[in-house]
Design a protein around this motif. Structure first.
Motif, PDB file in Angstrom:
ATOM      1  N   ASP A   1      70.799  58.121  53.623  1.00 31.12           N
ATOM      2  CA  ASP A   1      70.548  56.604  53.011  1.00 31.12           C
ATOM      3  C   ASP A   1      69.278  56.074  53.573  1.00 31.12           C
ATOM      4  O   ASP A   1      68.917  56.448  54.820  1.00 31.12           O
ATOM      5  CB  ASP A   1      71.670  55.667  53.790  1.00 31.12           C
TER       6      ASP A   1
ATOM      7  N   PRO B   1      76.607  49.182  48.641  1.00 32.22           N
ATOM      8  CA  PRO B   1      76.042  47.864  49.158  1.00 32.22           C
ATOM      9  C   PRO B   1      76.829  46.928  48.313  1.00 32.22           C
ATOM     10  O   PRO B   1      77.130  47.085  47.069  1.00 32.22           O
ATOM     11  CB  PRO B   1      74.664  47.848  48.769  1.00 32.22           C
TER      12      PRO B   1
ATOM     13  N   GLY C   1      81.711  51.609  50.362  1.00 33.57           N
ATOM     14  CA  GLY C   1      81.595  52.500  49.283  1.00 33.57           C
ATOM     15  C   GLY C   1      79.947  52.477  48.802  1.00 33.57           C
ATOM     16  O   GLY C   1      79.363  53.158  48.227  1.00 33.57           O
TER      17      GLY C   1
ATOM     18  N   ARG D   1      70.862  55.651  48.478  1.00 32.37           N
ATOM     19  CA  ARG D   1      70.651  56.957  48.780  1.00 32.37           C
ATOM     20  C   ARG D   1      69.331  57.212  48.961  1.00 32.37           C
ATOM     21  O   ARG D   1      68.562  56.381  48.142  1.00 32.37           O
ATOM     22  CB  ARG D   1      71.534  57.948  48.029  1.00 32.37           C
TER      23      ARG D   1
ATOM     24  N   GLN E   1      80.430  57.234  55.859  1.00 38.49           N
ATOM     25  CA  GLN E   1      80.377  58.192  55.018  1.00 38.49           C
ATOM     26  C   GLN E   1      81.542  59.300  55.400  1.00 38.49           C
ATOM     27  O   GLN E   1      82.119  59.182  56.479  1.00 38.49           O
ATOM     28  CB  GLN E   1      79.145  59.012  55.077  1.00 38.49           C
ATOM     29  N   THR E   2      81.972  60.039  54.271  1.00 38.19           N
ATOM     30  CA  THR E   2      82.646  61.209  54.675  1.00 38.19           C
ATOM     31  C   THR E   2      82.436  61.940  55.729  1.00 38.19           C
ATOM     32  O   THR E   2      83.284  62.110  56.544  1.00 38.19           O
ATOM     33  CB  THR E   2      82.530  62.131  53.259  1.00 38.19           C
TER      34      THR E   2
ATOM     35  N   ASP F   1      81.574  44.280  55.575  1.00 39.32           N
ATOM     36  CA  ASP F   1      80.895  45.233  54.737  1.00 39.32           C
ATOM     37  C   ASP F   1      80.656  46.422  55.834  1.00 39.32           C
ATOM     38  O   ASP F   1      79.830  46.418  56.646  1.00 39.32           O
ATOM     39  CB  ASP F   1      79.758  44.686  54.379  1.00 39.32           C
ATOM     40  N   THR F   2      81.490  47.585  55.357  1.00 45.94           N
ATOM     41  CA  THR F   2      81.422  48.810  56.316  1.00 45.94           C
ATOM     42  C   THR F   2      80.662  49.935  55.676  1.00 45.94           C
ATOM     43  O   THR F   2      80.991  50.441  54.817  1.00 45.94           O
ATOM     44  CB  THR F   2      82.810  49.079  56.611  1.00 45.94           C
TER      45      THR F   2
HETATM   46  C1  6R9 Z   1      82.757  55.439  53.139  1.00 47.36           C
HETATM   47  C2  6R9 Z   1      82.178  56.273  51.994  1.00 47.36           C
HETATM   48  C3  6R9 Z   1      78.847  57.551  51.267  1.00 47.36           C
HETATM   49  C4  6R9 Z   1      77.851  56.680  50.842  1.00 47.36           C
HETATM   50  C5  6R9 Z   1      76.774  56.291  51.954  1.00 47.36           C
HETATM   51  C6  6R9 Z   1      76.338  55.112  51.322  1.00 47.36           C
HETATM   52  C7  6R9 Z   1      77.485  54.463  50.408  1.00 47.36           C
HETATM   53  C8  6R9 Z   1      79.235  53.528  51.585  1.00 47.36           C
HETATM   54  C9  6R9 Z   1      78.410  51.473  51.980  1.00 47.36           C
HETATM   55  C10 6R9 Z   1      77.428  52.209  51.343  1.00 47.36           C
HETATM   56  C11 6R9 Z   1      76.009  50.427  51.397  1.00 47.36           C
HETATM   57  C12 6R9 Z   1      78.072  50.157  52.502  1.00 47.36           C
HETATM   58  N1  6R9 Z   1      78.100  53.380  51.122  1.00 47.36           N
HETATM   59  N2  6R9 Z   1      79.544  52.215  52.190  1.00 47.36           N
HETATM   60  N3  6R9 Z   1      76.256  51.804  51.239  1.00 47.36           N
HETATM   61  N4  6R9 Z   1      76.950  49.712  52.099  1.00 47.36           N
HETATM   62  N5  6R9 Z   1      78.988  49.490  53.157  1.00 47.36           N
HETATM   63  O1  6R9 Z   1      81.999  55.485  50.853  1.00 47.36           O
HETATM   64  O2  6R9 Z   1      81.903  57.447  51.906  1.00 47.36           O
HETATM   65  O3  6R9 Z   1      82.132  58.526  49.710  1.00 47.36           O
HETATM   66  O4  6R9 Z   1      80.928  59.625  51.408  1.00 47.36           O
HETATM   67  O5  6R9 Z   1      80.046  57.780  50.618  1.00 47.36           O
HETATM   68  O6  6R9 Z   1      78.342  55.787  50.229  1.00 47.36           O
HETATM   69  O7  6R9 Z   1      75.171  55.715  50.269  1.00 47.36           O
HETATM   70  O8  6R9 Z   1      75.847  57.323  52.044  1.00 47.36           O
HETATM   71  P1  6R9 Z   1      81.221  58.587  50.970  1.00 47.36           P
END
Ligand code: 6R9
Length: 655
Positions: free
Chosen positions: A506, A394, A392, A521, A420-421, A416-417
């Motif tokens: 990002d 960092p 979600g 972002r 994105q949607t 740590d995944t």
């Molecule tokens: C799966 C999800 C996407 C945005 C993505 C980024 C941030 C998600 C992250 C992360 C750093 C991670 N993001 N996982 N940033 N490390 N492990 O969250 O989808 O709601 O579409 O958000 O979230 O900025 O572009 P979504």
């Protein structure tokens, strides 16, 4: 960031244990590299092989990728399958008695359902949908609490080829209305109420209100699941109780075989500007992504008890609650309530009670649980855990270390995944039996995911200054279009400068090991006196101070510097009581940041709150913080906010 030392230099490296490596689905770095090499050598051959081996096809595909009308890619197009068949029927021969879902309600009541019964309930519900004239290609909006029924509703749509669009239960009637009209939904599936933190919160009134706002003539059916015994207004012309809909329905329902590209769902997500975008996903490519990431990243085993805490209203709840775990034939926990009820030990107690092996949650949940009870996990037996995940945003190294040591007992790798949607499944994440992990980085791209970093001109950059995160080649699980707005899809994700690569939105940089560090972002990157500063870097620096529980950074226009840095800080203890005390701590923290990053990153202003404004999915709402920082009135919709009262506190904070 030329002359600023990034705080994201991490020297702590955690190598997977020999035992973990030995049992891993992808065992050792060479195995990971071999998969990457296979994908580089024959890209479509690689994905074609995985799609044949992983999915069950009614009619096999003959062509893997059609890129003739890029960026409108088609994968496995002439193949036919059904997603619900792959998630349910596929397991009946070997594991009909296996528990599919362990549902724990807000009040602690546990319900288990095996694959046989889940299959029967999905079939009955699918027959119920058909009895209301709902058919392949129709859109169905789902506005439900976390429940077995929410999954049944999604799977039931997939079974008949209807396209679902789940709207998170925390969204207002206005947001719901926007989505119903954009998707021109035929039906809405909802519940009378949801239970959260011991409270009954009515849901159906929001649907009723949305339907009065105009433009919803397409909706001919509203199906209502009875969760609570509360009074519910009723419009007999189109309302039907869930239990009445399924009563007497057959418990078999021949799946509707659909083409691989048939839209499985639309999920609305906010863009940086304008109205929410309906991200449209495919059937086969999407499911392949969910399954392959279960195997690679979550190292899925048949003996696992998997728990992803995300709500089905978000993409994480689609891929790792409603689809991925079921497609693997796994056992998963679904939780209705909130992590702090009846107390901040709820997650840990549930891990103990259900012997969870794989736990997947968000950094913000981790940080708030540290604040509310950093020692609490020690009171529970968490020895069943073998793998932890984060998603979600960092994860700052401090929270990572706590998660690793206090929750994972220094035994469980953390994945740590980053995804994105729009990407449907994990894109950059450790394969836990292969790569060493470091706090704060999502490490390396999955095999077959050609992620890289480019500058404004679209040229690749490998240095530590970073740039835009892009994915160079199309991949099966990616967004197909924005529902009803192909132009916006093309312009937003494939701008010309990127030479056909997918622009994720990002910024990121790579370290000396080639590991990716997400900086935030693109619109969260500040430019202070010509220096590029990741808001995340300053947040991380602040969070590494022993006084700080959580921090968020936004920019505010500044006459001389371009942008000024404004920090919103939650302290570990109480909020400072006097203006003097607030200023004293602010000065300590400013100097701390100066020391950690450089004087250029020193917050110009620090405001202390008891919390930060967050969505119910746990994302900090930076646009609200930006408005507060600028001294603007908040005119935006705050209906998705978990804690609206925090806004006034932050507005009036001394600085
Ligand atoms: C799966 C999800 C996407 C945005 C993505 C980024 C941030 C998600 C992250 C992360 C750093 C991670 N993001 N996982 N940033 N490390 N492990 O969250 O989808 O709601 O579409 O958000 O979230 O900025 O572009 P979504």
């Amino acid at each position: 960031m030329s002359d600023i030392q990034s705080v994201m230099h991490e020297n702590r490296v955690f190598t997977p244990s020999a035992d973990f490596v030995k049992q891993a689905n992808v065992s050792g770095m060479e195995a990971y590299q071999a998969l990457c090499a296979e994908a580089s050598k024959d890209y479509t051959g690689f994905w074609g092989r995985l799609a044949r081996e992983t999915l069950q096809w009614k009619k096999p595909f003959t062509k893997t990728l059609d890129d003739s009308n890029a960026p409108f890619y088609k994968w496995f197009e002439d193949g036919e399958l059904n997603v619900s068949y792959n998630c349910l029927d596929a397991h009946l021969a070997a594991s009909a008695d296996k528990t599919a879902i362990i549902f724990e309600a807000d009040d602690g009541v546990v319900t288990k359902i095996n694959y046989r019964d889940l299959h029967a309930r999905v079939c009955q519900f699918a027959n119920g949908l058909k009895s209301r004239g709902i058919k392949k290609g129709d859109r169905v909006v789902i506005y439900m609490p976390m429940s077995i029924e929410a999954v049944v509703a999604m799977q039931g749509c997939a079974r008949i080829g209807a396209i679902h669009s789940v709207v998170f239960g925390g969204f207002s009637s206005k947001s719901l209305h926007e989505r119903i009209t954009d998707a021109k939904a035929s039906a809405v599936i909802t519940a009378d109420a949801q239970m959260r933190g011991g409270r009954t919160m009515p849901l159906k009134p929001a649907v009723d209100e949305a339907l009065t706002l105009g433009g919803c003539e397409s909706v001919h059916t509203v199906i209502v699941y009875q969760r609570a015994a509360c009074d519910t207004a009723w419009d007999a012309s189109n309302n039907i109780w869930w239990h009445d809909l399924v009563a007497g329905q057959e418990s078999v329902c021949e799946p509707e075989w659909v083409g691989a590209e048939h839209p499985l769902f639309i999920l609305y997500t906010s863009g940086s500007t304008g109205s929410p975008k309906g991200v449209q996903h495919s059937s086969a490519g999407y499911l392949l992504g969910a399954m392959i990431s279960m195997q690679w990243v979550f190292d899925y085993k048949a003996s696992d008890i998997f728990w992803c805490t995300a709500d089905v209203g978000w993409i994480t709840g689609h891929s790792y609650v409603a689809y991925g775990p079921l497609a693997m034939g796994g056992t998963q926990v679904i939780f209705e309530g909130v992590p702090t009820y009846p107390d901040a030990g709820r997650f840990w107690k549930m891990i103990q009670d259900h012997k969870v092996t794989t736990f997947y949650t968000a950094p913000t949940a981790i940080r708030s649980l540290i604040k509310l009870g950093g020692e609490l996990p020690k009171q529970y037996d968490l020895s069943s855990l073998r793998l932890l995940g984060s998603v979600g945003e960092p994860i700052n190294p401090e929270a990572w270390m706590w998660y690793y040591n206090t929750v994972g007992g220094a035994r469980c790798p953390i994945v740590d995944t980053w995804w994105q949607t729009e990407t449907g499944c994990h894109m950059i994440a450790p394969l836990p039996g292969a790569m060493p992990i470091k706090p704060g980085t999502c490490t390396l791209p999955l095999p077959g995911i050609m992620a890289t970093i480019v500058n404004e001109a679209g040229d690749e950059v490998f240095d530590q200054h970073g740039g835009f995160l892009v994915i160079k080649k199309p991949f099966p699980s990616q967004i197909r279009t924005i529902w009803g707005d192909p132009e916006r899809y093309k312009k937003g994700y494939f701008p010309e400068e990127m030479h056909g690569a997918y622009l994720a939105g990002d910024s990121a940089h790579r370290d000396e090991d080639g590991y990716f560090w997400i900086m935030g972002r693109i619109d969260d990157v500040l430019n202070v006196s010509g220096h590029r500063l990741g808001t995340m870097e300053i947040e991380s620096a602040l969070a590494s101070n022993p006084l700080v529980a959580e921090a968020a950074i936004v920019g505010r226009p500044h006459e001389i510097k371009g942008e000024a840095v404004v920090a919103f800080v939650v302290l570990k203890g109480a909020r400072p009581e006097t203006p003097e005390k607030a200023r004293e701590i602010a000065e300590i923290l400013r100097n701390w940041v100066a020391k950690e990053i450089g004087p250029i990153a020193k917050p110009d202003e620090i405001r202390f709150g008891e919390n930060l404004p967050k969505t119910r999915s746990g994302k900090i709402m930076r646009r609200l913080l930006r408005a507060i920082a600028k001294g603007e009135e908040i005119t935006q919709d705050v209906s998705t906010l978990e804690n609206p009262a925090i806004l006034d506190q932050l507005k009036n904070a001394v600085r």
